[in-house]
Enzyme design. Structure first.
Site, mmCIF file in Angstrom:
data_model
loop_
_atom_site.group_PDB
_atom_site.id
_atom_site.type_symbol
_atom_site.label_atom_id
_atom_site.label_comp_id
_atom_site.label_asym_id
_atom_site.label_seq_id
_atom_site.Cartn_x
_atom_site.Cartn_y
_atom_site.Cartn_z
ATOM 1 N NE ARG A 178 -55.436 -67.876 -0.836
ATOM 2 C CZ ARG A 178 -56.248 -67.482 -0.241
ATOM 3 N NH1 ARG A 178 -55.692 -67.199 1.189
ATOM 4 N NH2 ARG A 178 -57.139 -66.794 -0.628
ATOM 5 C CG ASP A 187 -57.613 -77.841 6.737
ATOM 6 O OD1 ASP A 187 -58.982 -77.708 7.016
ATOM 7 O OD2 ASP A 187 -56.798 -76.991 6.317
ATOM 8 C CB ALA A 190 -49.790 -69.538 11.592
ATOM 9 N NE ARG A 191 -51.501 -62.951 11.567
ATOM 10 C CZ ARG A 191 -50.921 -62.913 10.260
ATOM 11 N NH1 ARG A 191 -49.985 -63.462 10.240
ATOM 12 N NH2 ARG A 191 -51.644 -62.304 9.458
ATOM 13 C CG ASP A 198 -41.897 -65.474 11.263
ATOM 14 O OD1 ASP A 198 -40.872 -64.812 11.218
ATOM 15 O OD2 ASP A 198 -43.011 -65.116 10.756
ATOM 16 C CD GLU A 218 -45.818 -60.301 15.539
ATOM 17 O OE1 GLU A 218 -45.472 -61.636 15.356
ATOM 18 O OE2 GLU A 218 -46.337 -59.550 14.761
ATOM 19 C CG HIS A 258 -44.992 -61.815 11.840
ATOM 20 N ND1 HIS A 258 -46.213 -61.381 12.682
ATOM 21 C CD2 HIS A 258 -45.422 -62.504 10.897
ATOM 22 C CE1 HIS A 258 -47.163 -62.010 12.136
ATOM 23 N NE2 HIS A 258 -46.756 -62.595 10.931
ATOM 24 C CB ALA A 305 -42.574 -66.789 7.910
#
Length: 322
Positions: free
Chosen positions: A152, A172, A233-234, A258, A263, A282, A284
């Protein structure tokens, strides 16, 4: 009897809008999100809106009334999906509610890094006008960028980078090559082999066993010294220790990060001592607009579940739908 919803994050206007139209739902925010505290209370709730706190097997075993776990976002690495599936509880996400937001943040990182935004701002305030010559900025037009993930967010980021006249490549393995071509990008089979040619690498894939630590020392050493890494992302997909070392040694030119492994990230994180990294909390996927949309979608997933018309496109563990 009213259905009860536990909310593990601030209650937004979007949540209030959806639940406020229902007289059969009551909700409250939990701020103490330790496993032990959630364990004591989860059995009293029919639904939960999840933030980023861990939703563990122990919690799920005690969630005897729970009909749905609705994630306020799209990532779910902190949720034990197999345990939810075993219990027959659907896990939902908010679809594209923050996709544009994250894509914009990734583009913001690229522009800010290429245009030396932080360094220029700091030096001009000191009266150093010559910084524009001492540390020249870059154009991003005609630069090569590799997008890791065409979901997405990745799809929307590609659209924006193509509009910026960048040369866009996408890795991907779970997406048809034709879809990538149609978006104006070039599909890549071996993303590591492509690294030496890239000016930017943007991480836009989920965190799982396959992607954790996928960008480490070897990958960054394969890149240009003028290249940048962006992660929206992560935390942990980019190896933080390897990134810190690479930035210290100028193996790459810089990074925009980000999410972090721990965290909230604390002030003693060694990355924060470096000048060639741009960081955000974090955030974004967090804007005024996206927070409204995510709250609205997360609450709507719960309402739809209660009403027996849950949208399967928003369900991660579709096997529980029977």
């Amino acid at each position: 009897m009213k259905k009860r919803v536990m909310i593990q994050m601030p209650i937004t206007a979007g949540i209030e809008r959806v639940f406020g139209e229902r007289g059969d739902i009551e909700y409250e925010r939990f701020t103490e999100l330790s496993e032990n505290n959630i364990l004591q209370h989860i059995g009293n709730y029919d639904a939960v809106i999840l933030g980023v706190a861990a939703f563990t097997p122990r919690i799920i075993e005690n969630a005897t009334r729970l009909k749905i776990a609705s994630r306020h976002g799209v990532g779910y690495d902190s949720v034990d999906v197999p345990a939810l599936t075993k219990a027959g509880i659907p896990l939902t996400v908010v679809g594209t509610a923050n996709s544009v937001t994250v894509a914009e943040h990734a583009l913001f990182f690229m522009l800010a890094l290429a245009k030396r935004a932080v360094q220029y701002d700091r030096e001009v305030r000191k009266g150093n006008w010559n910084i524009r010559f001492d540390l020249p900025a870059y154009d991003i037009a005609e630069k090569k960028v590799l997008i890791l993930g065409f979901g997405r967010i990745g799809r929307r980021l590609v659209k924006r980078l193509v509009a910026m006249e960048m040369d866009v490549y996408v890795y991907d393995p779970y997406v048809l090559r034709d879809a990538i071509f149609t978006a104006g990008a070039t599909p890549v089979v071996d993303w590591r082999a492509a690294l030496p040619d890239m000016d930017f690498v943007s991480v836009n894939c989920p965190k799982n066993e396959e992607t954790t630590g996928m960008i480490g020392t070897a990958e960054m050493e394969a890149m240009k010294k003028t290249a940048f890494v962006v992660n929206t992302a992560r935390g942990g997909i980019v190896d933080e220790a390897a990134l810190c070392d690479a930035l210290k040694r100028n193996v790459i030119a810089g990074a925009g990060i980000d999410p972090f492994v721990v965290e909230p990230a604390t002030a003693d994180n060694p990355l924060f001592a470096l000048d060639n990294i741009l960081v955000s909390p974090h955030s974004a996927g967090v804007t005024q607009e996206s927070m409204y949309r995510m709250g609205e979608w997360a609450a709507q997933n719960i309402v739809d579940c209660f009403d027996g018309k849950l949208n399967p496109d928003n369900v991660i563990n579709k096997e529980v739908l029977g």
